[in-house]
Design a protein around this motif. Sequence first.
Motif, short mmCIF file in Angstrom:
data_model
loop_
_atom_site.label_atom_id
_atom_site.label_comp_id
_atom_site.label_asym_id
_atom_site.label_seq_id
_atom_site.Cartn_x
_atom_site.Cartn_y
_atom_site.Cartn_z
N LEU A 15 -6.02 -9.02 -6.72
CA LEU A 15 -5.45 -8.61 -5.44
C LEU A 15 -3.94 -8.81 -5.42
N SER A 16 -3.50 -9.92 -6.02
CA SER A 16 -2.07 -10.20 -6.08
C SER A 16 -1.33 -9.15 -6.91
N LEU A 17 -1.93 -8.80 -8.07
CA LEU A 17 -1.33 -7.79 -8.93
C LEU A 17 -1.32 -6.43 -8.25
N SER A 18 -2.42 -6.13 -7.53
CA SER A 18 -2.51 -4.85 -6.83
C SER A 18 -1.43 -4.73 -5.77
N CYS A 19 -1.23 -5.81 -5.01
CA CYS A 19 -0.18 -5.80 -3.99
C CYS A 19 1.20 -5.64 -4.61
N LYS A 20 1.38 -6.33 -5.74
CA LYS A 20 2.67 -6.24 -6.44
C LYS A 20 2.92 -4.82 -6.93
N ASN A 21 1.87 -4.20 -7.51
CA ASN A 21 2.01 -2.84 -8.02
C ASN A 21 2.28 -1.85 -6.89
N ASN A 22 1.58 -2.06 -5.75
CA ASN A 22 1.80 -1.19 -4.60
C ASN A 22 3.21 -1.34 -4.06
N ASN A 23 3.71 -2.57 -4.02
CA ASN A 23 5.07 -2.81 -3.55
C ASN A 23 6.09 -2.17 -4.49
N GLU A 24 5.84 -2.28 -5.79
CA GLU A 24 6.75 -1.67 -6.76
C GLU A 24 6.75 -0.15 -6.61
N ALA A 25 5.56 0.42 -6.44
CA ALA A 25 5.47 1.87 -6.27
C ALA A 25 6.22 2.32 -5.03
N ASP A 26 6.08 1.54 -3.96
CA ASP A 26 6.80 1.88 -2.72
C ASP A 26 8.31 1.79 -2.95
N ASP A 27 8.74 0.77 -3.67
CA ASP A 27 10.16 0.60 -3.96
C ASP A 27 10.68 1.79 -4.78
N TYR A 28 9.91 2.18 -5.80
CA TYR A 28 10.32 3.30 -6.62
C TYR A 28 10.43 4.57 -5.79
N LEU A 32 13.74 6.72 -5.10
CA LEU A 32 13.79 8.14 -5.46
C LEU A 32 14.19 8.97 -4.24
N ASP A 33 13.58 8.70 -3.10
CA ASP A 33 13.91 9.45 -1.89
C ASP A 33 15.40 9.32 -1.55
N ASN A 34 15.92 8.10 -1.66
CA ASN A 34 17.33 7.87 -1.35
C ASN A 34 18.24 8.61 -2.33
N SER A 35 17.87 8.59 -3.61
CA SER A 35 18.68 9.26 -4.62
C SER A 35 18.73 10.77 -4.38
N ILE A 36 17.57 11.37 -4.12
CA ILE A 36 17.52 12.82 -3.91
C ILE A 36 18.28 13.20 -2.64
N LYS A 37 18.12 12.38 -1.60
CA LYS A 37 18.84 12.65 -0.36
C LYS A 37 20.35 12.59 -0.59
N LYS A 62 4.98 4.26 -14.80
CA LYS A 62 5.12 3.49 -13.57
C LYS A 62 4.49 4.18 -12.36
N GLY A 63 3.99 5.39 -12.60
CA GLY A 63 3.36 6.12 -11.51
C GLY A 63 3.85 7.56 -11.44
N THR A 64 3.26 8.30 -10.51
CA THR A 64 3.63 9.69 -10.27
C THR A 64 4.33 9.77 -8.92
N LYS A 399 15.29 9.09 -13.03
CA LYS A 399 14.89 8.05 -13.98
C LYS A 399 15.47 6.69 -13.60
N LYS A 400 16.69 6.69 -13.12
CA LYS A 400 17.31 5.43 -12.70
C LYS A 400 16.55 4.85 -11.51
N ALA A 401 16.11 5.70 -10.61
CA ALA A 401 15.40 5.24 -9.43
C ALA A 401 14.10 4.51 -9.79
N LEU A 402 13.54 4.86 -10.96
CA LEU A 402 12.32 4.21 -11.43
C LEU A 402 12.59 3.07 -12.41
N GLY A 403 13.87 2.75 -12.55
CA GLY A 403 14.24 1.60 -13.38
C GLY A 403 14.45 1.93 -14.85
#
Length: 404
Positions: A15-28, A32-37, A62-64, A399-403
């Motif tokens: 559960l901890s890893l899942s939350c971490k992965n979800n948070n990372e995906a949200d951050d990415y 990305l949204d900020n970069s494109i904007k 890291k995700g789609t 690519k930078k937005a995803l680290g």
Amino acid sequence: MQKLKFITLSLALLLSLSCKNNNEADDYQNNLDNSIKNIHTTLQKELNTDIPSLSVYVVSPKGTFFSSVMGSNGTAVNKKTYFRFASNTKNFTSTAILNMMEDGWLNLDDKITANIPGTSVPYLPTGADWEIKYKNDITIRQLLQHNAGIYDLTNDTSQYSVGGKTYADNKLETSPNFQFSAADYVKVLVNNNLSYGPPNTVYHYSNTGFTILSEIIARVYTQKSGTAKTYGNYMYDKIVGSSSKVPLDIKFPELGTEQQLPVSYINGFIKYTDHSEITDKKNASAHIGEGNGVGSMEMLSQYIRSVMKGENVLTSASAQLMRTSKGPATTNNYGLGCGYFPGIGYGHNGATEGYLSLMTYDPDTDVSIIVLLPFWDLRSDANFEKCIMTLNTTGLEAKKALGY
């Protein structure tokens, strides 16, 4: 009791890893949204005009992720929206040629005057109308590398024009439903003795060279199947259709009257000094084998990822050959219908009236990026160049937005 504790701890860790992965995906996604904007806003300021939209689709370990920004007059785009992907088609043509090579149907270093393996039929027709300059010296590989010296009748007016326009543009203007063909283009080359020079002496991007490749694909497929076939037949049967290894609903229209895009699609937009145009219907027969492809961002990503990873019709070795086989006259990063975009990946870009796009895959990071900008600013060469460079900027920033 110890087993129960272990299971409880394991669930907590998951559960901890899942939350971490979800948070990372949200951050990415936020990055990305900020970069494109920011890219979209900057381009609007530099060009002092509204930009309909800018979109990017990224598939990575890291995700789609998908991100799109609309201007005040824009229309919503999603990863399944159809558009004309123009010269990205050249990479599909390269894949078709390399697949034929793997099947023993042709040899890359055969002259275009040679016979199709196992037949007495040449790759190209004979006769006066097909005697292009240096024909006896040109190979299939050189056509893929833009090292064949074939004059470009759709982009270039330096050696030949009609009313100041390219042959193709003039024909489209005077006869919108004209049925173009390789034979039509070649006859113009022959009648006007057009060439950039002997093969392997000059690199010159040539749409017409790839249209000649589409003729070779059609003739080889006709001989190997025993019935009349076209370029589009091979693409549907072997590369993208329902019976292909990675089926995709990509279209390669070949008829001059086959001008409507599939639903749902995005219009292109062109801004001139004195007026603007929305682009929609197009006679794609002018660009068979070099720019007649129609698809979505999701489809292009599935295609370029699978091809470059050796998971489609090509082996990994052939995909590597596509990326690295540069001609002796080539001064950029172009291989066999495939370019390298530093920091972004391998693939192609495309520009057709009102549409700009980029399709890449990076083997080092396993990241594919598709960029769509349905906008041309033709008020100046500098403005149009900024539009094109926005594709590369978007790819890098994504690519930078995803680290990466």
